[in-house]
Motif scaffolding. Structure first.
Motif, PDB file in Angstrom:
ATOM      1  N   GLU A  32       0.617  10.906   0.749  1.00  0.00           N
ATOM      2  CA  GLU A  32      -0.667  10.760   1.190  1.00  0.00           C
ATOM      3  C   GLU A  32      -0.686  12.225   1.981  1.00  0.00           C
ATOM      4  OE1 GLU A  32      -1.243   6.178   2.166  1.00  0.00           O
ATOM      5  OE2 GLU A  32      -2.728   7.617   2.884  1.00  0.00           O
ATOM      6  N   TYR A  36      -5.213  16.965  10.383  1.00  0.00           N
ATOM      7  CA  TYR A  36      -5.808  16.747  11.745  1.00  0.00           C
ATOM      8  C   TYR A  36      -6.249  17.790  12.457  1.00  0.00           C
ATOM      9  CZ  TYR A  36      -3.146  12.024  11.788  1.00  0.00           C
ATOM     10  OH  TYR A  36      -2.977  10.627  11.430  1.00  0.00           O
ATOM     11  N   LEU A  46      -7.679  12.542  13.697  1.00  0.00           N
ATOM     12  CA  LEU A  46      -7.600  12.648  12.338  1.00  0.00           C
ATOM     13  C   LEU A  46      -9.002  13.473  11.848  1.00  0.00           C
ATOM     14  CD1 LEU A  46      -6.443  11.889   9.434  1.00  0.00           C
ATOM     15  CD2 LEU A  46      -7.439   9.852   9.719  1.00  0.00           C
ATOM     16  N   ARG A  49      -8.507  12.382   5.340  1.00  0.00           N
ATOM     17  CA  ARG A  49      -7.431  12.336   4.409  1.00  0.00           C
ATOM     18  C   ARG A  49      -7.588  12.200   3.100  1.00  0.00           C
ATOM     19  NH1 ARG A  49      -6.425   6.277   6.778  1.00  0.00           N
ATOM     20  NH2 ARG A  49      -4.448   6.416   5.287  1.00  0.00           N
ATOM     21  N   ILE A  51      -7.050  10.294   0.445  1.00  0.00           N
ATOM     22  CA  ILE A  51      -7.563   8.974  -0.464  1.00  0.00           C
ATOM     23  C   ILE A  51      -9.071   8.802  -0.097  1.00  0.00           C
ATOM     24  CG2 ILE A  51      -5.139   8.321  -0.509  1.00  0.00           C
ATOM     25  CD1 ILE A  51      -6.024   6.194   1.618  1.00  0.00           C
ATOM     26  N   GLY A  93       3.832   4.937   0.828  1.00  0.00           N
ATOM     27  CA  GLY A  93       2.714   3.987   0.833  1.00  0.00           C
ATOM     28  C   GLY A  93       2.253   3.751   2.134  1.00  0.00           C
ATOM     29  N   SER A  94       2.467   4.265   3.199  1.00  0.00           N
ATOM     30  CA  SER A  94       1.826   4.195   4.435  1.00  0.00           C
ATOM     31  C   SER A  94       1.779   5.407   5.284  1.00  0.00           C
ATOM     32  CB  SER A  94       2.586   3.254   5.286  1.00  0.00           C
ATOM     33  OG  SER A  94       3.836   3.826   5.804  1.00  0.00           O
ATOM     34  N   ASN A  95       1.056   5.446   6.515  1.00  0.00           N
ATOM     35  CA  ASN A  95       1.006   6.711   7.043  1.00  0.00           C
ATOM     36  C   ASN A  95       1.704   6.508   8.526  1.00  0.00           C
ATOM     37  OD1 ASN A  95      -0.396   4.979   8.668  1.00  0.00           O
ATOM     38  ND2 ASN A  95      -2.503   6.276   8.863  1.00  0.00           N
ATOM     39  N   TYR A  96       2.775   5.864   8.490  1.00  0.00           N
ATOM     40  CA  TYR A  96       3.305   5.668   9.779  1.00  0.00           C
ATOM     41  C   TYR A  96       4.252   6.708  10.174  1.00  0.00           C
ATOM     42  CZ  TYR A  96       7.156   3.548   7.228  1.00  0.00           C
ATOM     43  OH  TYR A  96       8.237   3.372   6.471  1.00  0.00           O
ATOM     44  N   LYS A  97       4.835   7.564   9.219  1.00  0.00           N
ATOM     45  CA  LYS A  97       5.497   8.629   9.361  1.00  0.00           C
ATOM     46  C   LYS A  97       5.076   9.946   8.763  1.00  0.00           C
ATOM     47  CE  LYS A  97      10.376  10.450   8.681  1.00  0.00           C
ATOM     48  NZ  LYS A  97      11.759   9.944   8.155  1.00  0.00           N
ATOM     49  N   LEU A  98       4.367  10.563   9.785  1.00  0.00           N
ATOM     50  CA  LEU A  98       3.991  11.711   9.514  1.00  0.00           C
ATOM     51  C   LEU A  98       4.594  12.964   9.485  1.00  0.00           C
ATOM     52  CD1 LEU A  98       0.400  11.024  11.052  1.00  0.00           C
ATOM     53  CD2 LEU A  98       0.667  11.094   8.681  1.00  0.00           C
ATOM     54  N   PHE A 100       4.211  17.184   9.728  1.00  0.00           N
ATOM     55  CA  PHE A 100       3.187  18.204  10.090  1.00  0.00           C
ATOM     56  C   PHE A 100       3.830  19.323   9.773  1.00  0.00           C
ATOM     57  CE2 PHE A 100       0.004  15.676  12.780  1.00  0.00           C
ATOM     58  CZ  PHE A 100       0.590  14.601  12.649  1.00  0.00           C
TER      59      PHE A 100
END
Lengths: 110, 116
Positions: A32, A36, A46, A49, A51, A93-98, A100
């Motif tokens: 994903e 930012y 943010l 994104r 999606i 499948g998640s945005n918890y570890k970005l 940059f």
């Protein structure tokens, strides 16, 4: 390992000119992608994104999996767009570890 | 809603000391992530807490540890401080949905740590 590259540290344009902030990523799966923004003296927030496929403040970004890019574009830059922009990637499948990029400082001159 | 709040805003520590940074998430958020942002760099993921447990960890040594409390607030602890630990430490909060996905991450203003 995943990586995000923003090749331009600084980008300067005139008001009303088109602007494109480049972002390339490396990741073998289906990431994903996010943009930012950090305005002067404000917190990181943010912008959009991939999606969502929406336009925020006139900005759009299209995920190009073939070129592994997620460039941010705006047809007519405004002075209030001056800020630090970070491209970020998440996977699994998640945005918890970005992850940059190093960021691009956009300056829109009057 | 004050959003994500972090304290202190600035602090200076001596090499070898220990430091604790604090974060209160946005109202309704249950997940807290910590990032380190060195000068001229983008934020780097340290770890994330959910239900008082470390859920995911980035490439940081064990000197970096954390905690999440029942009210969802969180602390970041760094032991044996090095000069290279000088950075802006960001806290971000989000909500873990039933689909095991996180909603948008909201960031705090950060804590500027200087190690001398």
């Amino acid at each position: 390992a995943q990586r995000v590259t923003q090749p331009e540290k600084l980008l300067s344009v005139f008001k009303g000119a088109p602007v494109e902030l480049k972002c390339n990523y490396s990741y073998s799966g289906s990431p994903e992608l996010f943009w930012y923004v950090q305005y002067s003296r404000q917190r990181l927030q943010l912008l959009l994104r991939h999606i969502s496929r929406e336009s925020i403040k006139g900005f759009t970004a299209d995920l190009n999996k073939g070129e592994t890019s997620f460039h941010l574009k705006k047809p007519f830059a405004q002075e209030e767009d001056s800020a630090m922009y970070y491209c970020a990637l998440s996977y699994g499948g998640s945005n918890y570890k970005l992850t940059f990029g190093k960021g691009t400082l956009l300056t829109v001159n009057p | 809603d004050a959003g994500v709040t972090q304290s202190p805003t600035h602090l200076i520590k001596t090499r070898g000391q220990q430091v604790t940074l604090r974060c209160s998430p946005k109202s309704g958020h249950d997940t807290v992530s910590w990032y380190q942002q060195a000068l001229g760099q983008g934020p780097q993921f340290i770890f994330q807490y959910y239900e008082e447990e470390e859920r995911q960890r980035g490439n940081f040594p064990d000197r970096f540890s954390g905690h999440q409390f029942p009210n969802y607030s969180s602390e970041l602890n760094v032991n044996a401080l090095l000069l290279g630990d000088s950075a802006l430490y960001l806290c971000a909060s989000s909500v873990l949905t039933g689909l095991n996905r996180n909603t948008e991450a909201f960031f705090g203003q950060g804590t500027r740590l200087t190690v001398v």
